[in-house]
Design a protein around this motif. Structure first.
Motif, PDB file in Angstrom:
ATOM      1  N   ALA A  15      -0.256  -9.314  15.413  1.00  0.00           N
ATOM      2  CA  ALA A  15       0.258  -8.940  16.293  1.00  0.00           C
ATOM      3  C   ALA A  15      -0.691  -7.744  17.080  1.00  0.00           C
ATOM      4  CB  ALA A  15       1.561  -8.417  16.002  1.00  0.00           C
ATOM      5  N   ASP A  16      -0.814  -7.861  18.347  1.00  0.00           N
ATOM      6  CA  ASP A  16      -1.567  -6.898  19.063  1.00  0.00           C
ATOM      7  C   ASP A  16      -3.015  -6.892  18.620  1.00  0.00           C
ATOM      8  OD1 ASP A  16       0.739  -6.097  20.505  1.00  0.00           O
ATOM      9  OD2 ASP A  16       0.880  -4.145  19.887  1.00  0.00           O
ATOM     10  N   GLY A  17      -3.496  -7.860  18.198  1.00  0.00           N
ATOM     11  CA  GLY A  17      -4.785  -8.130  17.524  1.00  0.00           C
ATOM     12  C   GLY A  17      -4.924  -7.570  16.266  1.00  0.00           C
ATOM     13  N   LEU A  18      -3.862  -6.999  15.446  1.00  0.00           N
ATOM     14  CA  LEU A  18      -3.950  -6.289  14.478  1.00  0.00           C
ATOM     15  C   LEU A  18      -3.648  -7.531  13.177  1.00  0.00           C
ATOM     16  CD1 LEU A  18      -1.847  -3.048  15.067  1.00  0.00           C
ATOM     17  CD2 LEU A  18      -4.460  -3.528  15.274  1.00  0.00           C
ATOM     18  N   PRO A  19      -4.453  -7.601  12.099  1.00  0.00           N
ATOM     19  CA  PRO A  19      -4.178  -8.175  11.033  1.00  0.00           C
ATOM     20  C   PRO A  19      -3.110  -7.747  10.322  1.00  0.00           C
ATOM     21  CG  PRO A  19      -6.544  -7.709  10.993  1.00  0.00           C
ATOM     22  CD  PRO A  19      -6.014  -6.919  12.020  1.00  0.00           C
ATOM     23  N   ARG A  20      -2.326  -8.510   9.594  1.00  0.00           N
ATOM     24  CA  ARG A  20      -0.988  -8.084   9.127  1.00  0.00           C
ATOM     25  C   ARG A  20      -0.714  -8.953   7.704  1.00  0.00           C
ATOM     26  NH1 ARG A  20       4.243  -8.259  11.864  1.00  0.00           N
ATOM     27  NH2 ARG A  20       3.918 -10.389  12.215  1.00  0.00           N
ATOM     28  N   TYR A  21      -0.188  -7.851   6.762  1.00  0.00           N
ATOM     29  CA  TYR A  21       0.109  -8.433   5.462  1.00  0.00           C
ATOM     30  C   TYR A  21       1.461  -7.893   4.797  1.00  0.00           C
ATOM     31  CZ  TYR A  21      -5.028  -8.654   5.269  1.00  0.00           C
ATOM     32  OH  TYR A  21      -6.383  -8.935   5.602  1.00  0.00           O
ATOM     33  N   ARG A  22       2.247  -8.726   4.188  1.00  0.00           N
ATOM     34  CA  ARG A  22       3.263  -8.051   3.286  1.00  0.00           C
ATOM     35  C   ARG A  22       2.973  -8.249   1.735  1.00  0.00           C
ATOM     36  NH1 ARG A  22       8.871 -11.191   5.363  1.00  0.00           N
ATOM     37  NH2 ARG A  22       8.890 -10.960   7.508  1.00  0.00           N
ATOM     38  N   TRP A  23       3.065  -6.905   1.531  1.00  0.00           N
ATOM     39  CA  TRP A  23       3.059  -6.715  -0.001  1.00  0.00           C
ATOM     40  C   TRP A  23       4.331  -6.478  -0.571  1.00  0.00           C
ATOM     41  CZ3 TRP A  23      -0.444  -1.992  -1.927  1.00  0.00           C
ATOM     42  CH2 TRP A  23      -0.695  -2.104  -3.467  1.00  0.00           C
ATOM     43  N   THR A  24       4.622  -7.391  -1.816  1.00  0.00           N
ATOM     44  CA  THR A  24       5.886  -7.479  -2.479  1.00  0.00           C
ATOM     45  C   THR A  24       5.378  -7.046  -3.981  1.00  0.00           C
ATOM     46  OG1 THR A  24       7.052  -8.822  -1.065  1.00  0.00           O
ATOM     47  CG2 THR A  24       7.876  -8.663  -3.170  1.00  0.00           C
ATOM     48  N   ALA A  25       5.800  -6.031  -4.527  1.00  0.00           N
ATOM     49  CA  ALA A  25       5.683  -5.597  -5.953  1.00  0.00           C
ATOM     50  C   ALA A  25       6.611  -4.885  -6.389  1.00  0.00           C
ATOM     51  CB  ALA A  25       4.440  -4.745  -5.856  1.00  0.00           C
ATOM     52  N   PRO A  26       6.609  -4.622  -7.694  1.00  0.00           N
ATOM     53  CA  PRO A  26       7.542  -3.670  -8.324  1.00  0.00           C
ATOM     54  C   PRO A  26       7.484  -2.111  -7.873  1.00  0.00           C
ATOM     55  CG  PRO A  26       6.499  -5.064 -10.191  1.00  0.00           C
ATOM     56  CD  PRO A  26       5.515  -5.373  -8.907  1.00  0.00           C
ATOM     57  N   VAL A  27       8.743  -1.619  -7.902  1.00  0.00           N
ATOM     58  CA  VAL A  27       8.529  -0.182  -7.412  1.00  0.00           C
ATOM     59  C   VAL A  27       7.333   0.745  -7.928  1.00  0.00           C
ATOM     60  CG1 VAL A  27      10.100   1.869  -7.304  1.00  0.00           C
ATOM     61  CG2 VAL A  27      11.350  -0.259  -6.990  1.00  0.00           C
ATOM     62  N   ALA A  28       7.203   0.610  -9.152  1.00  0.00           N
ATOM     63  CA  ALA A  28       6.259   1.632  -9.899  1.00  0.00           C
ATOM     64  C   ALA A  28       4.885   1.342  -9.148  1.00  0.00           C
ATOM     65  CB  ALA A  28       6.249   1.569 -11.318  1.00  0.00           C
ATOM     66  N   ILE A  29       4.727   0.191  -9.081  1.00  0.00           N
ATOM     67  CA  ILE A  29       3.114  -0.257  -8.434  1.00  0.00           C
ATOM     68  C   ILE A  29       3.151   0.414  -6.968  1.00  0.00           C
ATOM     69  CG2 ILE A  29       1.994  -2.096  -7.586  1.00  0.00           C
ATOM     70  CD1 ILE A  29       2.629  -3.628 -10.215  1.00  0.00           C
ATOM     71  N   LEU A  30       4.135   0.194  -6.243  1.00  0.00           N
ATOM     72  CA  LEU A  30       4.153   0.605  -4.740  1.00  0.00           C
ATOM     73  C   LEU A  30       4.141   2.248  -4.784  1.00  0.00           C
ATOM     74  CD1 LEU A  30       6.228  -1.880  -2.938  1.00  0.00           C
ATOM     75  CD2 LEU A  30       3.682  -1.704  -3.276  1.00  0.00           C
ATOM     76  N   VAL A  31       4.744   2.858  -5.618  1.00  0.00           N
ATOM     77  CA  VAL A  31       5.160   4.365  -5.798  1.00  0.00           C
ATOM     78  C   VAL A  31       3.666   4.716  -5.824  1.00  0.00           C
ATOM     79  CG1 VAL A  31       5.880   6.222  -7.172  1.00  0.00           C
ATOM     80  CG2 VAL A  31       7.381   4.422  -6.244  1.00  0.00           C
ATOM     81  N   GLN A  32       2.879   4.158  -7.002  1.00  0.00           N
ATOM     82  CA  GLN A  32       1.570   4.413  -6.956  1.00  0.00           C
ATOM     83  C   GLN A  32       0.468   4.462  -6.209  1.00  0.00           C
ATOM     84  OE1 GLN A  32      -0.064   2.471 -10.650  1.00  0.00           O
ATOM     85  NE2 GLN A  32      -1.407   4.375 -11.224  1.00  0.00           N
ATOM     86  N   ALA A  33       0.493   3.433  -5.392  1.00  0.00           N
ATOM     87  CA  ALA A  33      -0.293   2.902  -4.471  1.00  0.00           C
ATOM     88  C   ALA A  33       0.028   3.803  -3.101  1.00  0.00           C
ATOM     89  CB  ALA A  33      -0.196   1.426  -3.836  1.00  0.00           C
ATOM     90  N   TRP A  34       1.210   4.146  -2.849  1.00  0.00           N
ATOM     91  CA  TRP A  34       1.386   4.929  -1.444  1.00  0.00           C
ATOM     92  C   TRP A  34       0.655   6.011  -1.067  1.00  0.00           C
ATOM     93  CZ3 TRP A  34       4.863   3.506   2.285  1.00  0.00           C
ATOM     94  CH2 TRP A  34       5.240   4.677   3.232  1.00  0.00           C
ATOM     95  N   PRO A  35       0.189   7.094  -2.017  1.00  0.00           N
ATOM     96  CA  PRO A  35      -0.655   8.008  -1.560  1.00  0.00           C
ATOM     97  C   PRO A  35      -1.639   7.703  -1.000  1.00  0.00           C
ATOM     98  CG  PRO A  35       0.681   8.544  -3.729  1.00  0.00           C
ATOM     99  CD  PRO A  35       0.714   7.234  -3.566  1.00  0.00           C
ATOM    100  N   GLU A  36      -2.520   6.721  -1.542  1.00  0.00           N
ATOM    101  CA  GLU A  36      -3.973   6.070  -1.297  1.00  0.00           C
ATOM    102  C   GLU A  36      -3.514   5.465   0.128  1.00  0.00           C
ATOM    103  OE1 GLU A  36      -7.713   4.191  -3.029  1.00  0.00           O
ATOM    104  OE2 GLU A  36      -6.201   4.794  -4.460  1.00  0.00           O
ATOM    105  N   LEU A  37      -2.725   4.664   0.042  1.00  0.00           N
ATOM    106  CA  LEU A  37      -2.279   3.868   1.598  1.00  0.00           C
ATOM    107  C   LEU A  37      -2.373   4.714   2.668  1.00  0.00           C
ATOM    108  CD1 LEU A  37       0.238   1.245   0.222  1.00  0.00           C
ATOM    109  CD2 LEU A  37      -2.160   0.815   0.669  1.00  0.00           C
ATOM    110  N   VAL A  38      -1.827   5.790   2.466  1.00  0.00           N
ATOM    111  CA  VAL A  38      -1.281   6.876   3.810  1.00  0.00           C
ATOM    112  C   VAL A  38      -2.316   7.803   3.927  1.00  0.00           C
ATOM    113  CG1 VAL A  38       1.085   6.513   3.493  1.00  0.00           C
ATOM    114  CG2 VAL A  38       0.007   8.611   2.207  1.00  0.00           C
TER     115      VAL A  38
END
Length: 348
Positions: free
Chosen positions: A178-201
């Motif tokens: 959308a708007d020329g931007l590649p897009r992804y949906r990442w589905t995972a257990p809460v603990a994994i997304l919590v751990q990844a969030w600081p690096e993602l942002v």
């Protein structure tokens, strides 16, 4: 809410997220944004997830949905609709196969009723449905650089829309740009997304759930909501054009009507992309043609604010209305819809 939901929402709140009081799962933002960032991460807390397991799960879903379930492989995801016997859509899903069964992702607000209806038709089939959304939340990531960032968790990225990659970090699905931007949906257990969030942002700007829905609108991807259930035959919202209908798979509720709409005569209604200089646009709102102002010519499918003091929307309407005169929001004297090209062609 379950403990998993609380843990995820509490983490997001501690990370600066604000929430909608009327819809407590809706992340309304992490602060004001002047527009769509070049790299963005959005918690898709408005989505629910149904898990289907058992020896007959594939066959059961195959006989209920508009798309082929039995031949869905581990490297793909698909759109699918769930219709009433009259061929009108009750739900729209993003569907994929996991190691233990199948997943159907849909708006959280309609999940309980849709899941209950599906459950009614299991009868003696060896299949079980379960609410998995709280334990397996989803992030939406879009941007020029998010792919490189995601390689830490998914060494093999899905390269094309509706391709899927799995790893110990969960499931990653490439969705249309959308708007020329590649897009992804990442589905995972809460603990994994919590751990990844600081690096993602560190790279991607955190944003409201509504921003992801705006990107879906610009990608021409409709979502059936409470306001629009049983309003549309799949073709009215271009569902066969974006891979959500398989006309060779055999019977499902409403299949005869969906097939008849496809093969008998010209389709007189389609979904189009538009902008309107109003913040009042919302799903289920009727639109009117200046050429026939006394009766509606269509309906808003989805709408979201667009950072320009208005809304972008997907609107289902009579194709003749879009070709003659002007189309107005809410009433014949309402704001005018400005139509834009979809990212995929409509049949002539």
């Amino acid at each position: 809410m379950t403990e998993s939901t609380n843990a995820w929402l509490q983490f997001l709140a501690q990370s600066g997220a604000s929430f909608d009081q009327e819809r407590p799962h809706e992340v309304t933002g992490f602060g004001d944004l002047p527009g769509i960032p070049r790299n963005v991460v959005s918690p898709l807390t408005d989505l629910g997830l149904i898990g289907a397991t058992g020896d007959d799960a594939a066959n059961f879903l195959h006989n209920q949905l508009t798309n082929d379930v039995e031949h869905l492989d581990m490297g793909s995801a698909r759109l699918a609709g769930y219709c009433s016997p009259k061929g009108r859509m009750l739900a729209s899903f993003l569907m994929w196969r996991g190691s233990e069964g199948f997943f159907l992702q849909l708006p959280r607000a309609i999940q309980p009723a849709v899941q209950k209806r599906l459950q009614m038709f299991i009868l003696r089939a060896k299949a079980k449905l379960a609410d998995r959304g709280d334990e397996l939340p989803t992030l939406g990531l879009a941007g020029e650089s998010v792919g490189d960032l995601l390689k830490k968790w998914f060494p093999s990225l899905p390269a094309q829309p509706w391709q899927k990659s799995d790893s110990e970090a969960g499931t990653l699905i490439r969705v249309p740009d959308a708007d020329g931007l590649p897009r992804y949906r990442w589905t995972a257990p809460v603990a994994i997304l919590v751990q990844a969030w600081p690096e993602l942002v560190t790279l991607a700007t955190p944003a409201a759930t509504a921003l992801w829905r705006l990107l879906d609108i610009r990608a021409g991807l409709p979502q059936v909501t409470q306001a629009t259930q049983e309003q549309f035959v799949p073709q009215m919202v271009n569902y066969e054009l974006i891979g959500g209908v398989n006309f060779k798979k055999g019977c499902y509720p409403g299949q005869e009507i969906v097939a008849r709409s496809q093969y008998l005569g010209k389709l007189k209604r389609r979904m189009m992309l538009a902008s309107v200089d109003s913040l009042d646009a919302r799903a289920g709102m009727e639109v009117f043609s200046s050429e026939d102002p006394d009766q509606p010519c269509g309906m808003i499918v989805n709408a979201e604010p667009n950072f320009s003091h208005g809304c972008d929307c997907l609107v289902e309407l009579k194709t003749a209305a879009a070709e003659a005169g002007s189309v107005h929001l809410g009433a014949a004297g309402g704001p005018v819809l400005a139509f834009r090209a979809l990212p995929y062609p409509l049949p002539a």
